[in-house]
Design a protein around this motif. Sequence first.
Motif, PDB file in Angstrom:
ATOM      1  N   ASP A   9      14.770  24.692  -3.169  1.00 38.58           N
ATOM      2  CA  ASP A   9      15.325  25.005  -4.654  1.00 38.58           C
ATOM      3  C   ASP A   9      16.652  25.855  -4.385  1.00 38.58           C
TER       4      ASP A   9
ATOM      5  N   SER B 152      15.445  20.715  -5.918  1.00 39.81           N
ATOM      6  CA  SER B 152      16.228  20.925  -7.130  1.00 39.81           C
ATOM      7  C   SER B 152      17.068  21.667  -6.971  1.00 39.81           C
TER       8      SER B 152
ATOM      9  N   LYS C  11       9.251  23.045  -1.180  1.00 35.97           N
ATOM     10  CA  LYS C  11      10.144  22.987  -2.189  1.00 35.97           C
ATOM     11  C   LYS C  11      11.206  23.504  -1.695  1.00 35.97           C
TER      12      LYS C  11
ATOM     13  N   ARG D  62      14.596  28.717  -0.505  1.00 33.30           N
ATOM     14  CA  ARG D  62      15.351  28.800  -1.764  1.00 33.30           C
ATOM     15  C   ARG D  62      16.552  29.879  -1.698  1.00 33.30           C
TER      16      ARG D  62
END
Length: 520
Positions: free
Chosen positions: A191, A219, A189, A161
């Motif tokens: 991000d 995302s 994940k 991230r």
Amino acid sequence: MKRTIYFLFCCCLLCPIYGHGNQQPGQSTNAKETSANPVGTVSAVEHGVRNDGAPIGPELNRLIKHSYGKTVFFPAGTYNLTEPMVLPMDYTKNVNLLFDKNALVKSDVHLDALIKVGYSEVYFSDVTHRRFSYIEGGILDCYNADNGILLDGRKQLVQIRNMSLVRGRHTHIRIHLPEPGGTGSSDTKIDNVTIQGISSNDDVYGIYIDQGCCDCKISDTFIYSTKEAFVTKSAGHILNNVHLLAMNTTGGTVRADGENFKETVGIRIATGGFFVFNQVYYDTMDRGIVVDDNFSPDLLLDQQIVYSYLNDFGTCFLYAGASSPNLRVKISNSTFTLKNKDYKILEYPSGIVGWDIADKFSFVNCVVDGLQNLSPYDLTLSQRLRGKSADGLMWNRLNDAGSQWYVLGAVVASPLQNDLEISLTDALQAKLCFRFEGDGVKIHSYELAGDNNEQVELGYALHGDFCVWMFRSRKGGVFRPAVYDRLGSGQFMPFPDKGRAYVPADYGVSEADIQVLAHP
């Protein structure tokens, strides 16, 4: 007593109020504060790791091994690796990496990766107690690395991230299974990550996910200057607010023939299973989504954006071949700006869509700009995919001098019967019931009623899996055609641009191909 109270009061005035030295909104932060060690972290620099660009040897991985269960912080500076940073697989020994936003990680020698996650302590003490770990911040210069971050997909719940990976000549983030095992779900994940390759004309990848690494969430991510932005061989991924852009940066190949970015792909899928893509922007991509042969995933695509800053560019939005017969696609609330002639939103075998009686395909609430560039045989024109049963074919009236054939639209081959009512003027309508299965047209009934009906003819021509319907008037006149599907089978496809009249040549057929219906 009064003296005691006075003494305490003076002490309060002389002592700084708690929190007074904290940064207030709108105040600046100096460089020293920016690189200060966050609470609860181990500073790499304070443990002998250089951040002045000098080569870093095994001392960094020794520090990681002594920091199990902790976060290693990298203050601003340049970290020049001679070997990858290696993080453990075992959840009880998780090591997080936290980079200052001005920390640069690079290598002057060839490495298989700058950071390898799950490549030490390769065992699980208890998979039922999985713990999140993360890599955050900084800039990874991937120029001399095969991978920026290489993640063993058996290491679940890793977060990448708030960072940038730049100048990659191969792959920036790869989720990989070096050997069989794990649950099949990596649950990675990604991000707020920016990925910048060196070229969209060379074999550069943004994010590459191998088999057995399902259920990743990506995302708020921007991937540009790669030939293929996102490649996956496993399913269950969810993308939200992702921008994919084809371009070149310094060091990439620029094709002298002008055919730059002609083979770029936004998302390549080489597996079955489901995918959910929401708010994905395909910016100057030759093909938005490609489904490899022999795979039939389920694609739920909402708020997709297709645009090109190059004219005469772009092939299709979604491509799949005949070897993907069970593909299911739901496209909704999306916008397409078409810059290239005969662009296809859905490049898929027409026969499979025409014979779809299970409603595997839909195309609803979408905006298409540049309709003059859309192929008249694009399958998203089908009433079935758009959920319609009536089509006003033209915005303006058609003024005809007589004897010219005009296309009404096409019908895709299917096992279903077509029952169409064709309104040519307010006082002239045709009713046509027929079946077209690809090898020919069987007319069940044909009626033509209204003023001067003896002067109007209907005809058709076959073009592959399509039957093109048209009409002409020997007397001329003013027409405003509309078509109604009375049966609701939805196989009729109007022509793309309602602002112009289409003739047989626009559909690749000649007058000699036209079969004229006998006057009823």
